[in-house]
Design a protein around this motif. Structure first.
Motif, mmCIF file in Angstrom:
data_model
loop_
_atom_site.group_PDB
_atom_site.id
_atom_site.type_symbol
_atom_site.label_atom_id
_atom_site.label_comp_id
_atom_site.label_asym_id
_atom_site.label_seq_id
_atom_site.Cartn_x
_atom_site.Cartn_y
_atom_site.Cartn_z
ATOM 1 N N UNK A 51 4.633 -5.618 5.503
ATOM 2 C CA UNK A 51 5.159 -5.943 4.171
ATOM 3 C C UNK A 51 4.149 -5.580 3.089
ATOM 4 N N UNK A 52 2.859 -5.797 3.364
ATOM 5 C CA UNK A 52 1.819 -5.445 2.383
ATOM 6 C C UNK A 52 1.778 -3.939 2.156
ATOM 7 N N UNK A 53 1.937 -3.168 3.257
ATOM 8 C CA UNK A 53 1.960 -1.703 3.134
ATOM 9 C C UNK A 53 3.170 -1.269 2.301
ATOM 10 N N UNK A 54 4.318 -1.892 2.570
ATOM 11 C CA UNK A 54 5.541 -1.546 1.830
ATOM 12 C C UNK A 54 5.383 -1.873 0.347
ATOM 13 N N UNK A 55 4.781 -3.021 0.047
ATOM 14 C CA UNK A 55 4.579 -3.423 -1.351
ATOM 15 C C UNK A 55 3.610 -2.459 -2.042
ATOM 16 N N UNK A 56 2.575 -2.032 -1.315
ATOM 17 C CA UNK A 56 1.640 -1.038 -1.866
ATOM 18 C C UNK A 56 2.348 0.284 -2.160
ATOM 19 N N UNK A 57 3.415 0.575 -1.397
ATOM 20 C CA UNK A 57 4.181 1.807 -1.589
ATOM 21 C C UNK A 57 5.295 1.651 -2.619
#
Length: 590
Positions: A550-556
């Protein structure tokens, strides 16, 4: 709003569900008159090739025959063109608007999560849409107030709401979550959030973990004044209670000293929370510490917030899996359901918010958009491309929702599967079933996967005392034959994760495999028997893997407030991430 205003809104809502077919035709006529001049060569560029040559006004049958069904891919070039041209360029092109004759204000992110990059949904300044949305949103609020009339002394809501970071397109348009728009708009009305127990600075923060912690800290400080707990989705509250379980000692220390943890790096947010804390709170800290030291999290909500009357979030669709765990935390506190509002338009309203997810129904709003329904059946690859209108739906049947909106989407496949269960006046009442398959090559649906995981959970809870916290699937078409892979995350402390018991875990997983495969649907079973599909692979991933995803997705660019973990993965970047998190993989050859 006062009681009279609520009654007026509810009457308008009630009236809108009467003579639904007539309301729908009026909605379509309004859209076409506004966006295409009702036919001929004028209007938006998207419609022109299809409606050119037809006399105005174009009727519903002609519209459905002339304009093809569409998906996001049919709009992406237009959307990119609008995003890359600034507002000045848009004005210069006013004689040839791409999707809407109304001015473009900004873009909304979609909340889908099967890919890393969210879609951009254009938000036009549409008077017609604003009127339809007003009825839906105010109607929802009125229904809530009818069940829970405001109380003067207990008037705070622990609201896990996030404004999210906004980005800007090359053309200078802001991009944000739809739920963030009221907070980022030039006409932002913060008075709507006056009941929120957290200060504005927490909502506007940029670190989701720190914001969640501060929301929780402020909610504990105001524990006697909390009337309700709210979040967009059930998973948001699962994250909150997981945070409470792991950080309760730190939260108690912060209350005792009257200052948020040094981990909170945003100075403005930290200062605002310090002000809410109002100095050291040793007695409150002691009370909460005694409750949490027991580590009995069942019914924790009413233990910490004695006056709370409700918890509200979306619990249908892919959020249904979190309902039992959320119910565990809630105890006797009612869990209220949400409405059926998409980024593209409002779809339906929940008139009975006290219902659990399995009996939640949404009344379609005939004035919110022009709706069509594409027949759908589980375990059938292609049911057809012919839609029915609101008067043609049949009780008990499933459909994919198709919308023509006031804001530039025409015969647009929303990607949601619903089942018609009843009628309210003449408007269909539907239950949300799942997200629609993207292509005919997909052999299982979200519903099949969730059913399989429910069966698997029952077995491994009995055999291994394991609790599934998250899961997703991926169909690898690069292999021959193709393979379905499941990524399953279990809660920490489970036998499956103990290195010394890995061999035993593998044997149990193999033995439990049939409980998964039996629930994956007819297409899966047929293709397995024919040898068109290889053995099912089940991978157990490290605890916290989906949180890190989820953190990676939010960063994207995915909005934190609208993020949903993927169930059907269609993106190799997500697959590569999950592969790096694997503890053990078992191939079910049976």
């Amino acid at each position: 709003m006062n009681l009279t205003d609520d009654e007026e809104i509810l009457k308008k809502l009630e009236d809108s569900t009467k003579d639904a077919t007539c309301r729908q035709l009026e909605a379509l006529r309004s859209i076409l008159e506004h966006q295409s001049g009702g036919g001929g060569g004028g209007g938006v560029r998207y419609l022109r090739p299809y409606l050119q040559g037809y006399d105005a006004p174009v009727d519903a049958n002609t519209f459905r025959q002339a304009v093809p069904l569409s998906s996001y891919e049919d709009y992406v070039d237009h959307i990119n063109q609008m995003a890359n041209n600034g507002p000045v360029d848009q004005d210069h092109d006013h004689d040839q608007p791409l999707l809407s004759v109304d001015p473009l204000i900004c873009f909304f992110y979609s909340s889908g999560a099967s890919t890393m990059k969210p879609k951009l949904i254009p938000y036009f300044d549409s008077k017609l849409s604003r009127a339809a949305s007003f009825i839906a949103h105010q109607g929802s609020n009125a229904i809530h107030r009818r069940l829970f009339p405001p109380r003067p002394s207990v008037n705070k809501v622990l609201w896990f709401i996030y404004a999210d970071n906004i980005t800007t397109t090359k053309g200078g348009f802001k991009v944000m979550a739809a739920s963030s728009y009221p907070m980022h708009s030039s006409k932002a009305n913060w008075s709507q959030l006056v009941s929120c127990s957290s200060p504005r600075e927490v909502i506007l923060g940029s670190n989701i973990d720190h914001q969640m912690y501060c929301h929780l800290l402020c909610g504990l400080r105001n524990s006697d004044s909390i009337d309700g707990i709210r979040a967009p989705y059930a998973i948001s509250l699962i994250s909150v209670f997981s945070l409470l379980e792991s950080k309760w000692e730190q939260l108690c220390d912060d209350l005792e000293h009257g200052v948020p943890s040094s981990e909170i790096s945003d100075v403005v947010m930290k200062d605002s929370v310090t002000e809410v804390l109002g100095g050291p709170q040793p007695e409150l800290s002691r009370r909460i510490r005694v409750i949490c030291e027991d580590k009995n999290w069942g019914g924790i909500v009413c233990k910490l917030w004695p006056n709370v009357r409700y918890i509200r979030c979306v619990t249908t669709g892919s959020m249904k899996q979190y309902y039992p765990r959320l119910k565990h935390y809630a105890g006797e506190v009612p869990l209220l359901g949400g409405d059926y509002f998409a980024s593209e338009c409002c779809v339906g309203i929940n008139l009975d918010i006290m219902q659990p997810p399995e009996t939640t129904r949404f009344v379609l709003l005939p004035t919110a958009a022009y709706f069509e329904f594409l027949p759908f059946a589980l375990d059938e690859i292609n049911v057809g491309e012919e839609t029915v209108d609101i008067s043609g739906v049949e009780e008990g049947k499933m459909y994919e929702v198709v919308v023509t909106t006031y804001r530039g989407f025409y015969r647009y496949r929303l990607g949601d599967i619903v089942r018609v269960v009843d009628f309210y006046n003449s408007a269909p009442q539907v239950e949300y079933v799942m997200r629609a398959p993207k292509t005919s090559s997909e052999i299982i649906t979200e519903k099949h996967l969730m059913s399989a995981m429910e069966s698997f959970q029952r077995v491994i809870r009995k055999d291994m005392a394991a609790e599934i916290s998250e899961f997703a699937s991926f169909l690898d078409l690069m292999l021959s034959p193709k393979h379905l892979k499941l990524y399953i995350e279990v809660r920490e402390g489970c036998k499956l994760l103990q290195e010394e018991k890995l061999e035993e875990s593998v044997e149990i997983l193999k033995r439990c495999g049939s409980s998964i495969e039996d629930s994956l649907g007819g297409i899966y079973m047929v293709q397995r028997k024919r040898g068109e599909l290889g053995p099912l692979a089940v991978s157990i991933v490290k605890p916290g893997s989906f949180d890190r995803l989820s953190l990676v997705a939010i960063e994207n660019g995915a909005p934190a407030s609208q993020y949903k973990p993927p169930k059907i993965i269609r993106n190799h970047q997500i697959v590569d991430f999950m592969e790096r998190c694997i503890v053990v993989t078992v191939s079910l050859d049976g």
